[in-house]
Write a protein that holds these residues in place. Structure first.
Motif, PDB file in Angstrom:
ATOM      1  N   ILE A  65     -17.938  -5.817 -58.069  1.00  0.00           N
ATOM      2  CA  ILE A  65     -17.372  -4.295 -58.611  1.00  0.00           C
ATOM      3  C   ILE A  65     -16.115  -4.377 -58.732  1.00  0.00           C
ATOM      4  O   ILE A  65     -15.264  -4.947 -57.784  1.00  0.00           O
ATOM      5  CB  ILE A  65     -17.884  -3.413 -57.774  1.00  0.00           C
ATOM      6  N   SER A  71     -19.067  -2.783 -62.779  1.00  0.00           N
ATOM      7  CA  SER A  71     -19.403  -4.178 -62.443  1.00  0.00           C
ATOM      8  C   SER A  71     -18.417  -5.142 -63.475  1.00  0.00           C
ATOM      9  O   SER A  71     -17.901  -4.534 -64.486  1.00  0.00           O
ATOM     10  CB  SER A  71     -20.599  -4.695 -62.952  1.00  0.00           C
ATOM     11  N   GLU A  96     -26.621   0.379 -65.507  1.00  0.00           N
ATOM     12  CA  GLU A  96     -25.140   0.811 -65.503  1.00  0.00           C
ATOM     13  C   GLU A  96     -24.574   0.760 -67.067  1.00  0.00           C
ATOM     14  O   GLU A  96     -23.795   1.745 -67.344  1.00  0.00           O
ATOM     15  CB  GLU A  96     -24.517  -0.283 -64.733  1.00  0.00           C
TER      16      GLU A  96
END
Length: 427
Positions: A65, A71, A96
């Motif tokens: 992260i 990410s 995500e």
């Protein structure tokens, strides 16, 4: 300290060049650093393991992260560090990416041309977070894409995830879009199951800025027999809903798509309130809709309500639009009566026609009457207007009427005589 000592200690500052840290001199000439790069295996910045050019998704970890909260994969994608990214590279990151503006757009574009296997790979991940994505500003579009391009099984699985949540989704800004897309894409049995959940909550949805779109879509897409609960909910509420900014749209959809048996009670309630509705900022659209698309008997009922009040209603901001539609969509006999009502009152400075010609709203009704009248009646209107030509020139709205007269004078009516008055302005 001697100069030689100083130079030795600061050997990295060689004028016109650089050192590589071990004292080896590199020319600052253009392109020289590229030669050094290819010769050296020690450069960390430009080696094949450089972060600028990640070789594959294998080097990305879901637990990586970044300070942004994204990410490393999404961060690199957003910074154009992964130019040839494919759907298969997103394993473990689909949800995500779906919730990111750029990531969502990337997935949407790829899904349109993806293989069934690639779509299934994406689907496996989004299904687990389906509700979360349905209510997400960017994720909802990925869900919509599956209702558009997904397999029957995928659509069914998503429809199952919606089950039990139709009302909260319908009232939610992004969820309502998913419900609308689902209704366009699933079988009639699934549609019926879905809309049942709105039973008992129809008026709440109709008056909601998001929910009203879902109710409209239900009426457009679902078999009318599955929508009787909507008609029942409207009983005694038609006037209130017709004067509501969202309700007026839903009433119009019912008139367009429901059966005659279903629309009859709606129309009966409308006819009880015609005079108030034509003057309402939203209700006037419902009445216009009936005049444009309704049965002849419903149009006639509205025209009969307008007759005797043409002058007053034509000067009203909202009702004037309805009078125009009456002139346009009435039968020939009814139209002649409406025009006659304006033309046959006493001539003079306060005649209905004169008052209407200089009014900011009613002048449009006069223009429509000139356009729609039978030739003989148009001739009467124009003869009635001619004495007022000089005065009309003084009014912004009167000029519109004069332009209309010029058009018909040049086109059709050489026998009317000259439109413009004598040079001294007297008639």
């Amino acid at each position: 300290m001697t100069w030689s000592k100083i130079l030795a200690d600061h050997s990295c500052f060689v004028v016109g060049g650089l050192t590589n840290g071990s004292g080896r001199y590199i020319s600052a000439a253009p392109g020289a650093e590229a030669k050094y790069r290819s010769a050296s295996s020690t450069s960390s910045l430009f080696s094949s393991s450089s972060q600028l050019f990640p070789p594959s998704r294998l080097r990305y970890n879901r637990s990586d992260i970044m300070p942004s909260g994204r990410s490393r994969l999404l961060e690199d994608f957003r910074n154009n560090r992964f130019p040839n990214l494919q759907l298969r590279d997103l394993i473990g990151h689909i949800v995500e990416f779906s919730q990111d503006q750029h990531g969502s757009r990337f997935i949407q574009q790829k899904l349109e041309r993806a293989t069934p296997a690639e779509r299934q790979m994406v689907f496996n991940e989004i299904l687990q977070a389906a509700y979360q994505l349905m209510t997400d500003v960017f994720g909802n579009y990925v869900i919509q894409k599956f209702f558009e391009f997904g397999s029957l099984d995928q659509k069914l699985a998503l429809a199952t995830r919606i089950r039990g949540h139709v009302l909260p989704l319908a009232l939610q800004m992004y969820g309502c879009r998913v419900i609308q897309k689902a209704l366009e894409s699933i079988s009639s049995d699934q549609q019926s199951e879905m809309v049942k959940e709105l039973d008992g909550h129809v008026l709440k949805c109709v008056k909601d800025q998001n929910g009203n779109h879902v109710v409209q879509k239900c009426i457009e897409c679902v078999q009318p027999q599955s929508l009787q609960f909507i008609i029942d909910a409207f009983k005694g509420q038609v006037f209130v809903l017709s004067t509501h900014p969202y309700g007026c749209r839903v009433i119009q959809r019912i008139l367009e798509h429901c059966t005659a048996e279903q629309t009859l009670p709606i129309l009966e309630e409308l006819h009880q309130h015609t005079e108030q509705l034509v003057q309402d900022q939203y209700g006037n659209y419902v009445i216009q809709h009936v005049l444009e698309h309704g049965r002849p008997e419903d149009k006639s009922k509205i025209v009969s309500e307008i007759r005797g009040k043409v002058l007053a209603l034509s000067q009203h901001k909202f009702a004037s639009n309805v009078v125009e539609k009456c002139v346009t969509h009435a039968s020939r006999a009814e139209r002649a009566l409406l025009i006659d009502e304006v033309c046959c009152q006493n001539d003079g400075p306060h005649s209905a026609l004169y008052t209407m010609m200089k009014d900011q709203y009613a002048n449009y009704v006069v223009q429509k009457m000139i356009d729609m009248a039978e030739p003989a009646q148009r001739k009467i209107i124009m003869h009635k207007i001619r004495p007022h030509i000089t005065t009309l020139r003084k009014y912004t709205y009167g000029k519109h009427i004069l332009a209309k007269l010029e058009k018909y004078y040049l086109k059709n009516s050489p026998d009317l005589g000259p439109i413009g008055g004598p040079p001294n302005g007297m008639l």
